[in-house]
Write a protein that holds these residues in place. Structure first.
Motif, PDB file in Angstrom:
ATOM      1  N   MET A   1      16.183   0.224 -20.730  1.00 27.17           N
ATOM      2  CA  MET A   1      16.031   0.153 -19.271  1.00 27.17           C
ATOM      3  C   MET A   1      14.628   0.321 -18.606  1.00 27.17           C
ATOM      4  O   MET A   1      13.826   0.417 -19.565  1.00 27.17           O
ATOM      5  N   VAL A   2      14.489  -0.019 -17.661  1.00 26.96           N
ATOM      6  CA  VAL A   2      13.076   0.037 -16.996  1.00 26.96           C
ATOM      7  C   VAL A   2      13.274   0.822 -15.368  1.00 26.96           C
ATOM      8  O   VAL A   2      14.190   1.277 -14.966  1.00 26.96           O
ATOM      9  N   ALA A   3      12.054   0.820 -14.792  1.00 20.91           N
ATOM     10  CA  ALA A   3      11.759   1.472 -13.538  1.00 20.91           C
ATOM     11  C   ALA A   3      11.203   0.287 -12.616  1.00 20.91           C
ATOM     12  O   ALA A   3      10.914  -0.593 -13.251  1.00 20.91           O
ATOM     13  N   ARG A   4      11.361   0.317 -11.490  1.00 25.62           N
ATOM     14  CA  ARG A   4      10.854  -0.518 -10.683  1.00 25.62           C
ATOM     15  C   ARG A   4       9.925  -0.187  -9.700  1.00 25.62           C
ATOM     16  O   ARG A   4       9.972   0.817  -9.295  1.00 25.62           O
ATOM     17  N   LEU A   5       8.843  -1.117  -9.359  1.00 21.66           N
ATOM     18  CA  LEU A   5       7.976  -0.826  -8.440  1.00 21.66           C
ATOM     19  C   LEU A   5       8.374  -1.778  -7.143  1.00 21.66           C
ATOM     20  O   LEU A   5       8.390  -2.824  -7.468  1.00 21.66           O
ATOM     21  N   VAL A   6       8.241  -1.221  -6.153  1.00 26.35           N
ATOM     22  CA  VAL A   6       8.530  -2.281  -4.712  1.00 26.35           C
ATOM     23  C   VAL A   6       7.559  -2.132  -3.858  1.00 26.35           C
ATOM     24  O   VAL A   6       6.737  -1.228  -3.596  1.00 26.35           O
ATOM     25  N   PHE A   7       6.982  -3.419  -3.595  1.00 24.05           N
ATOM     26  CA  PHE A   7       6.057  -3.781  -2.696  1.00 24.05           C
ATOM     27  C   PHE A   7       6.341  -4.103  -1.377  1.00 24.05           C
ATOM     28  O   PHE A   7       7.093  -5.094  -1.142  1.00 24.05           O
ATOM     29  N   LEU A   8       5.914  -3.337  -0.131  1.00 22.73           N
ATOM     30  CA  LEU A   8       6.572  -3.472   0.956  1.00 22.73           C
ATOM     31  C   LEU A   8       5.458  -4.039   1.979  1.00 22.73           C
ATOM     32  O   LEU A   8       4.289  -3.991   1.580  1.00 22.73           O
ATOM     33  N   GLY A   9       5.760  -4.906   2.871  1.00 22.09           N
ATOM     34  CA  GLY A   9       4.566  -5.231   3.933  1.00 22.09           C
ATOM     35  C   GLY A   9       3.562  -6.170   3.193  1.00 22.09           C
ATOM     36  O   GLY A   9       3.982  -7.037   2.421  1.00 22.09           O
ATOM     37  N   ARG A  10       2.476  -5.900   3.518  1.00 18.72           N
ATOM     38  CA  ARG A  10       1.359  -6.844   3.008  1.00 18.72           C
ATOM     39  C   ARG A  10       1.123  -6.744   1.228  1.00 18.72           C
ATOM     40  O   ARG A  10       0.427  -7.515   0.649  1.00 18.72           O
ATOM     41  N   LEU A  11       1.449  -5.657   1.009  1.00 18.22           N
ATOM     42  CA  LEU A  11       1.500  -5.298  -0.534  1.00 18.22           C
ATOM     43  C   LEU A  11       2.305  -6.189  -1.393  1.00 18.22           C
ATOM     44  O   LEU A  11       1.997  -6.577  -2.339  1.00 18.22           O
ATOM     45  N   GLU A  12       3.364  -6.836  -0.740  1.00 15.85           N
ATOM     46  CA  GLU A  12       4.254  -7.916  -1.503  1.00 15.85           C
ATOM     47  C   GLU A  12       3.303  -9.014  -1.665  1.00 15.85           C
ATOM     48  O   GLU A  12       3.352  -9.631  -2.476  1.00 15.85           O
ATOM     49  N   ASP A  13       2.586  -9.454  -0.769  1.00 15.33           N
ATOM     50  CA  ASP A  13       1.712 -10.715  -0.697  1.00 15.33           C
ATOM     51  C   ASP A  13       0.606 -10.344  -1.632  1.00 15.33           C
ATOM     52  O   ASP A  13       0.442 -11.293  -2.594  1.00 15.33           O
ATOM     53  N   VAL A  14      -0.028  -9.170  -1.761  1.00 18.15           N
ATOM     54  CA  VAL A  14      -1.174  -8.973  -2.866  1.00 18.15           C
ATOM     55  C   VAL A  14      -0.488  -8.937  -4.213  1.00 18.15           C
ATOM     56  O   VAL A  14      -1.155  -9.382  -5.138  1.00 18.15           O
ATOM     57  N   ALA A  15       1.010  -8.608  -4.608  1.00 17.27           N
ATOM     58  CA  ALA A  15       1.535  -8.195  -5.604  1.00 17.27           C
ATOM     59  C   ALA A  15       2.032  -9.742  -6.073  1.00 17.27           C
ATOM     60  O   ALA A  15       2.285  -9.820  -7.411  1.00 17.27           O
ATOM     61  N   GLY A  16       2.325 -10.522  -5.048  1.00 18.94           N
ATOM     62  CA  GLY A  16       2.856 -11.831  -5.375  1.00 18.94           C
ATOM     63  C   GLY A  16       4.485 -11.893  -5.655  1.00 18.94           C
ATOM     64  O   GLY A  16       5.133 -12.813  -5.928  1.00 18.94           O
ATOM     65  N   ALA A  17       5.164 -10.741  -5.492  1.00 15.62           N
ATOM     66  CA  ALA A  17       6.631 -10.508  -5.397  1.00 15.62           C
ATOM     67  C   ALA A  17       6.875  -9.217  -4.786  1.00 15.62           C
ATOM     68  O   ALA A  17       6.186  -8.427  -4.535  1.00 15.62           O
ATOM     69  N   PRO A  18       8.096  -9.265  -4.257  1.00 17.37           N
ATOM     70  CA  PRO A  18       8.638  -7.895  -3.547  1.00 17.37           C
ATOM     71  C   PRO A  18       8.773  -6.548  -4.582  1.00 17.37           C
ATOM     72  O   PRO A  18       8.875  -5.468  -4.114  1.00 17.37           O
ATOM     73  N   GLU A  19       9.007  -6.993  -5.885  1.00 23.62           N
ATOM     74  CA  GLU A  19       9.209  -5.834  -6.697  1.00 23.62           C
ATOM     75  C   GLU A  19       8.721  -6.405  -8.312  1.00 23.62           C
ATOM     76  O   GLU A  19       8.495  -7.540  -8.479  1.00 23.62           O
ATOM     77  N   ARG A  20       8.486  -5.386  -9.102  1.00 20.80           N
ATOM     78  CA  ARG A  20       8.108  -5.556 -10.278  1.00 20.80           C
ATOM     79  C   ARG A  20       8.898  -4.529 -11.146  1.00 20.80           C
ATOM     80  O   ARG A  20       8.977  -3.323 -11.060  1.00 20.80           O
ATOM     81  N   ALA A  21       9.187  -5.138 -12.605  1.00 24.35           N
ATOM     82  CA  ALA A  21       9.927  -4.216 -13.514  1.00 24.35           C
ATOM     83  C   ALA A  21       9.080  -3.745 -14.332  1.00 24.35           C
ATOM     84  O   ALA A  21       8.191  -4.380 -14.696  1.00 24.35           O
TER      85      ALA A  21
END
Length: 79
Positions: A1-21
């Motif tokens: 199993m994994v954990a999730r990082l969720v990026f909101l607002g402008r951080l989604e743009d910086v990360a290139g996706a709304p979340e990452r496993a």
């Protein structure tokens, strides 16, 4: 199993996706495995962090377990 990082607002743009496993583990190790530019943004003074829906006042010593969600909330402006 994994954990999730969720990026909101402008951080989604910086990360290139709304979340990452990610593999569970200490937050420091997880951030060290990310692109350095993204890690710097996530550790900004004004970015808030929520673990499983609860805002953290201090993210030192955070260890993600399987199934955890860590959300990064940038400062919000508007009117």
């Amino acid at each position: 199993m994994v954990a999730r990082l969720v990026f909101l607002g402008r951080l989604e743009d910086v990360a290139g996706a709304p979340e990452r496993a990610v593999a569970p583990g200490p937050l420091e190790a997880i951030l060290a495995a990310l692109d350095p530019a993204l890690a710097v943004e996530l550790l900004g003074d004004r970015v808030r962090i929520a673990l499983n829906g609860r805002l953290l006042t201090d993210h030192g010593g955070v260890v993600l377990a399987e199934g955890d969600e860590l959300a990064f909330l940038p400062p919000v402006s508007g009117g």
